[in-house]
Design an enzyme around this catalytic site. Structure first.
Site, mmCIF file in Angstrom:
data_model
loop_
_atom_site.group_PDB
_atom_site.id
_atom_site.type_symbol
_atom_site.label_atom_id
_atom_site.label_comp_id
_atom_site.label_asym_id
_atom_site.label_seq_id
_atom_site.Cartn_x
_atom_site.Cartn_y
_atom_site.Cartn_z
ATOM 1 N N ALA A 12 -38.297 -33.718 -90.643
ATOM 2 C CA ALA A 12 -36.999 -34.281 -90.984
ATOM 3 C C ALA A 12 -35.983 -33.621 -90.064
ATOM 4 O O ALA A 12 -35.842 -32.394 -90.066
ATOM 5 C CB ALA A 12 -36.669 -34.004 -92.448
ATOM 6 N N GLU A 143 -46.802 -28.543 -81.640
ATOM 7 C CA GLU A 143 -46.036 -28.218 -82.847
ATOM 8 C C GLU A 143 -46.947 -28.018 -84.058
ATOM 9 O O GLU A 143 -46.452 -27.855 -85.174
ATOM 10 C CB GLU A 143 -44.982 -29.296 -83.137
ATOM 11 C CG GLU A 143 -43.751 -29.162 -82.273
ATOM 12 C CD GLU A 143 -42.615 -30.096 -82.681
ATOM 13 O OE1 GLU A 143 -41.481 -29.794 -82.306
ATOM 14 O OE2 GLU A 143 -42.871 -31.111 -83.349
ATOM 15 N N ASN A 187 -42.633 -30.808 -69.152
ATOM 16 C CA ASN A 187 -41.353 -30.916 -68.459
ATOM 17 C C ASN A 187 -41.194 -29.679 -67.586
ATOM 18 O O ASN A 187 -42.120 -28.872 -67.448
ATOM 19 C CB ASN A 187 -40.195 -31.112 -69.448
ATOM 20 C CG ASN A 187 -39.990 -29.915 -70.374
ATOM 21 O OD1 ASN A 187 -40.485 -28.802 -70.125
ATOM 22 N ND2 ASN A 187 -39.263 -30.131 -71.456
ATOM 23 N N THR A 223 -42.423 -34.053 -65.868
ATOM 24 C CA THR A 223 -41.187 -34.819 -66.004
ATOM 25 C C THR A 223 -40.015 -33.983 -65.523
ATOM 26 O O THR A 223 -39.890 -32.796 -65.845
ATOM 27 C CB THR A 223 -40.974 -35.272 -67.459
ATOM 28 O OG1 THR A 223 -40.978 -34.123 -68.324
ATOM 29 C CG2 THR A 223 -42.080 -36.219 -67.890
ATOM 30 N N LEU A 224 -39.130 -34.624 -64.749
ATOM 31 C CA LEU A 224 -38.030 -33.932 -64.074
ATOM 32 C C LEU A 224 -36.680 -34.493 -64.487
ATOM 33 O O LEU A 224 -35.747 -34.560 -63.685
ATOM 34 C CB LEU A 224 -38.213 -34.049 -62.555
ATOM 35 C CG LEU A 224 -39.525 -33.490 -61.997
ATOM 36 C CD1 LEU A 224 -39.660 -33.836 -60.526
ATOM 37 C CD2 LEU A 224 -39.608 -31.976 -62.209
ATOM 38 N N SER A 226 -33.567 -36.602 -65.052
ATOM 39 C CA SER A 226 -32.964 -37.771 -64.415
ATOM 40 C C SER A 226 -33.564 -38.098 -63.054
ATOM 41 O O SER A 226 -33.330 -39.173 -62.506
ATOM 42 C CB SER A 226 -31.454 -37.558 -64.248
ATOM 43 O OG SER A 226 -31.202 -36.416 -63.438
ATOM 44 N N GLY A 228 -36.899 -38.276 -62.530
ATOM 45 C CA GLY A 228 -38.117 -39.046 -62.745
ATOM 46 C C GLY A 228 -39.270 -38.146 -63.111
ATOM 47 O O GLY A 228 -39.095 -37.159 -63.830
ATOM 48 N N ALA A 252 -35.535 -37.773 -78.319
ATOM 49 C CA ALA A 252 -36.887 -38.349 -78.333
ATOM 50 C C ALA A 252 -37.313 -38.898 -76.978
ATOM 51 O O ALA A 252 -38.308 -39.627 -76.894
ATOM 52 C CB ALA A 252 -36.976 -39.457 -79.389
ATOM 53 N N ALA A 253 -36.602 -38.532 -75.924
ATOM 54 C CA ALA A 253 -36.918 -39.086 -74.602
ATOM 55 C C ALA A 253 -38.323 -38.713 -74.158
ATOM 56 O O ALA A 253 -39.096 -39.564 -73.706
ATOM 57 C CB ALA A 253 -35.899 -38.600 -73.581
ATOM 58 N N ASP A 255 -40.859 -37.750 -75.976
ATOM 59 C CA ASP A 255 -41.870 -38.331 -76.855
ATOM 60 C C ASP A 255 -42.075 -39.810 -76.547
ATOM 61 O O ASP A 255 -43.209 -40.306 -76.556
ATOM 62 C CB ASP A 255 -41.463 -38.145 -78.324
ATOM 63 C CG ASP A 255 -41.374 -36.677 -78.705
ATOM 64 O OD1 ASP A 255 -42.155 -35.876 -78.159
ATOM 65 O OD2 ASP A 255 -40.515 -36.332 -79.542
ATOM 66 N N GLY A 290 -30.452 -40.830 -82.135
ATOM 67 C CA GLY A 290 -31.552 -40.687 -83.077
ATOM 68 C C GLY A 290 -32.865 -40.381 -82.394
ATOM 69 O O GLY A 290 -32.959 -40.319 -81.165
#
Length: 303
Positions: A12, A143, A187, A223-224, A226, A228, A252-253, A255, A290
């Protein structure tokens, strides 16, 4: 028909927005508060379910508390088409909780209380052997307990399942763990934790990727933000550029990216095409507020 198995956390999310993120010892008044459904595992399961073509099968293994939050999560996932056979609600434990601070520039800091997520043990996976047997892809994060992650990777590989590890949150993994990983998706911060190399550009990403290959990983996707995503594989090596958008919430980007990546691969896309599809999906997510409610559906992806 593709079968994707996700194992991970559900939280949550208590979200507060600020003009800028508070510094250590600083108190700021939030100009917005909301309660969201989140957790890396749950977010990725939702992304897979929304982005996969009709007929795909999405299994999710996680632990929730026996509380109203857990009940609501389960109901919403069923609506998204996620199979809840692998989801257990544990007596005496609360559903995981995350406190998320977001600045007006879209950046965020997150603190997590694991709750029921911490009770997902290696032994619990033995109750879900059928889900492993029918899976083609396993997507997992960090997690939940590390011992559980390692056992899941081992079980999947023994079944011939393609394994994807999103090594988040950033942590150093035990020696030999990565030999069970086909694809890893850190990342910049996570890549540094795994390789010891600070990622400031493409050359750093290349060096980090080589170190991860030496530990047994077949494909590395770093992942870098902005810029790419940098891909290192036998089929393609190089940067897959991001789509330029105005980010308002990046929670959540990553994920969304991981869920979309697995969906693309499960549908036969090349690694470069799947990363491009994932970039397109995550670009939509960051333009919305969100976690799970920001994740797009397949028909929204122009790719």
């Amino acid at each position: 028909m593709s079968h994707i198995l996700i194992i991970g956390s559900a939280n949550a999310d208590h979200v507060m927005k600020f003009e800028y993120l508070p510094a250590a010892g600083q108190t700021l008044m939030s100009h917005e508060y909301r309660l969201e459904q989140g957790g890396k595992g749950a977010n990725q399961a939702v992304a897979c379910a929304r982005l996969a073509k009709s007929g795909s099968f999405i299994d999710f293994i996680c632990h929730l508390g026996q509380d109203s939050v857990g009940n609501d999560m389960r109901k919403s996932w069923i609506k998204d088409g996620i199979n809840t056979e692998g989801i257990s609600q544990i007596a005496g434990l609360s559903t995981g909780t995350a406190m998320i601070f977001i600045g007006d520039n879209g950046q965020n800091t997150i603190g997590v209380a694991a709750g029921a997520n911490a009770s997902l043990s290696p032994h619990d996976l033995d109750n879900h052997t059928e889900l492993f047997a029918r899976a083609q892809y396993l997507l997992i994060q960090l997690e939940t307990p590390t011992a559980t992650v390692v056992k899941a990777l081992q079980m999947a590989k023994k079944q011939g399942v393609i394994t994807i590890l999103n090594p988040a949150p950033a942590t150093a993994l035990g020696n030999g763990c990565l030999k069970w990983v086909d694809i890893i998706t850190p990342n910049e911060t996570e890549a540094e934790a795994l390789s010891g190399i600070e990622i400031n550009g493409i050359e750093d990403a290349q060096m980090a990727a080589q170190l991860l290959h030496q530990q047994g990983v077949g494909i590395v996707v770093i992942t870098l933000g902005s810029r790419g995503a940098y891909v290192s594989s036998t089929d393609f090596t190089g940067l897959v550029p991001a789509i330029n958008v105005q980010a308002i919430d990046t929670v959540a980007a990553g994920d969304t990216f991981n869920g979309a990546l697995v969906v693309g691969l499960s549908e036969g896309m090349s690694i470069a095409a799947a990363v491009g599809f994932a970039n397109a999906a995550s670009a939509i997510t960051v333009t919305r507020q969100g976690a799970q409610r920001a994740i797009p559906y397949r028909h929204e992806i122009l790719y």
